[in-house]
Design an enzyme around this catalytic site. Sequence first.
Site, PDB file in Angstrom:
ATOM      1  N   ALA A 215       0.780  -1.233   0.000  1.00 24.14           N
ATOM      2  CA  ALA A 215       0.000   0.000   0.000  1.00 24.14           C
ATOM      3  C   ALA A 215       0.813   1.285   0.000  1.00 24.14           C
ATOM      4  O   ALA A 215       0.362   2.305  -0.518  1.00 24.14           O
ATOM      5  CB  ALA A 215      -0.941   0.013   1.213  1.00 24.14           C
ATOM      6  N   ALA A 216       1.986   1.285   0.634  1.00 24.59           N
ATOM      7  CA  ALA A 216       2.740   2.524   0.779  1.00 24.59           C
ATOM      8  C   ALA A 216       3.157   3.060  -0.598  1.00 24.59           C
ATOM      9  O   ALA A 216       3.410   2.269  -1.515  1.00 24.59           O
ATOM     10  CB  ALA A 216       3.963   2.283   1.653  1.00 24.59           C
ATOM     11  N   PRO A 217       3.202   4.390  -0.760  1.00 20.28           N
ATOM     12  CA  PRO A 217       3.044   5.444   0.251  1.00 20.28           C
ATOM     13  C   PRO A 217       1.619   5.850   0.575  1.00 20.28           C
ATOM     14  O   PRO A 217       1.415   6.750   1.364  1.00 20.28           O
ATOM     15  CB  PRO A 217       3.801   6.623  -0.366  1.00 20.28           C
ATOM     16  N   GLY A 218       0.610   5.225  -0.055  1.00 16.98           N
ATOM     17  CA  GLY A 218      -0.734   5.390   0.465  1.00 16.98           C
ATOM     18  C   GLY A 218      -1.744   6.114  -0.377  1.00 16.98           C
ATOM     19  O   GLY A 218      -2.891   6.275   0.047  1.00 16.98           O
ATOM     20  N   GLY A 219      -1.400   6.567  -1.566  1.00 14.77           N
ATOM     21  CA  GLY A 219      -2.362   7.302  -2.379  1.00 14.77           C
ATOM     22  C   GLY A 219      -3.609   6.484  -2.675  1.00 14.77           C
ATOM     23  O   GLY A 219      -4.736   6.992  -2.607  1.00 14.77           O
ATOM     24  N   LYS A 220      -3.428   5.210  -2.983  1.00 13.85           N
ATOM     25  CA  LYS A 220      -4.577   4.362  -3.311  1.00 13.85           C
ATOM     26  C   LYS A 220      -5.389   4.035  -2.065  1.00 13.85           C
ATOM     27  O   LYS A 220      -6.619   3.898  -2.131  1.00 13.85           O
ATOM     28  CB  LYS A 220      -4.092   3.108  -4.021  1.00 13.85           C
TER      29      LYS A 220
ATOM     30  N   ASP B  64      -0.942  -3.110  -6.178  1.00  8.47           N
ATOM     31  CA  ASP B  64      -0.024  -2.194  -6.869  1.00  8.47           C
ATOM     32  C   ASP B  64       1.370  -2.726  -6.560  1.00  8.47           C
ATOM     33  O   ASP B  64       1.988  -2.353  -5.573  1.00  8.47           O
ATOM     34  CB  ASP B  64      -0.214  -0.767  -6.358  1.00  8.47           C
TER      35      ASP B  64
ATOM     36  N   CYS C  99       3.705   0.492 -12.119  1.00 11.12           N
ATOM     37  CA  CYS C  99       4.149   1.714 -12.811  1.00 11.12           C
ATOM     38  C   CYS C  99       5.397   1.385 -13.624  1.00 11.12           C
ATOM     39  O   CYS C  99       6.459   1.963 -13.429  1.00 11.12           O
ATOM     40  CB  CYS C  99       4.395   2.849 -11.821  1.00 11.12           C
TER      41      CYS C  99
END
Length: 415
Positions: A239-244, A301, A354
Amino acid sequence: MSDVPGLPSRRAALKMIDAVLHRGETLEQVERNANRHIRGAADQALSRAIAGEALRWLTDIDTMIDSAMQKPLPHDAKTRSVLRLMLAQWLRLDTPPHAVIATALPLLTGGPRRLAHGVFSTLTKREGLALPDAPTLPEDVADRWGDRADAIAAGLVTPPPLDLALKDWSQTEAMAEMMGGVSLAPGHIRLPRGTPVDQLPGFKDGDWWVQDLAASLPARLLGAGASDSGPKRVLDLCAAPGGKTLQLAAAGWQVTALDISERRLGKVRQNLDRTGLQAEIIKANALSWQPAKQFDAILLDAPCTATGTARRHPDVVHRIGDRQIEEQAELQNALLERASGWLPDGATLIYAVCSLENAEGIAQADSVGLKQAPITSNELPDGLEPTDDGWLRTDPGMLGDAGGLDGFFVGRWVK
């Protein structure tokens, strides 16, 4: 020589490109250490800009250097590295030649200094000398990206603008007008590069967070998290850095955010606190962790080579090769296999990286043993289309007139 104005920034830039090219480190890893003796924020930003532009245009700058010499310098010669910085400043940062010479030559002594001065002077006197319209990619990178390479390179000319993701999509038009930005999708605002983030309206109130438009697409493809029986459960894996995590929480999902790095999870917690959103945070290795319950959806991700971020991280073009791609693809395959087993029938899996590498994108998607849920045009911002077979591939050359976006591969399945 240490008191020459501007010299510390050039010395720091030299350390950065040497660490990237000779030790395979990232610009982010080395920037803090390289800048530790530079106090002013502007001078620190300058050192990063010089190093970044030297790496962005490295192939073309090296060609120029070689054209001015009878015998090419070794790839790792300090003189070549200093010349790279000099040409990047002159051709990309519009630094006058006399200022380039005054701040770069003190990095060398004796014969190398005279050589660098002579080569740079020769090139500055060459009529019509200029960089091409787009950076020339290293040969191995162009081969990997195939027929997409030229379009991708066209999107690497400049660092990206600033993208914000809004907590409340209904405020998109009002906040875009207030900030003087443009919106390319509901809940998105784009501002010029260099905008001071912490001085923007809504920062302290947690109304938004920084997130590239492409990075926001995987969570958008899950839709709203509300249901008749309450919020649906979603696992934000890696999950980090957390935008999603923030996106999913704002969309009404009951979020579990898992990551292996406690340091990176600290950033997730900070953003949750600032925005007032909530998620369960778990520090664990996804390859050994086992959930107590299944999820209605999983967003993976996955860790990747991040070649899709080459606009902001030009070092990836020179650091990443077959070995790194193979290592990441192996990890991605293992994570996909585990995530697929944590879903009940009817649940959704989204996989995203990405990366611009086929081995991390379509090759991984082809190995997922679930029913594909093709991505459709009406789920995407204007100007973006899914592939004919229902995947999403973005690259820096897309939406060029609007400022581009990072390179991503996204796939979606239903169990």
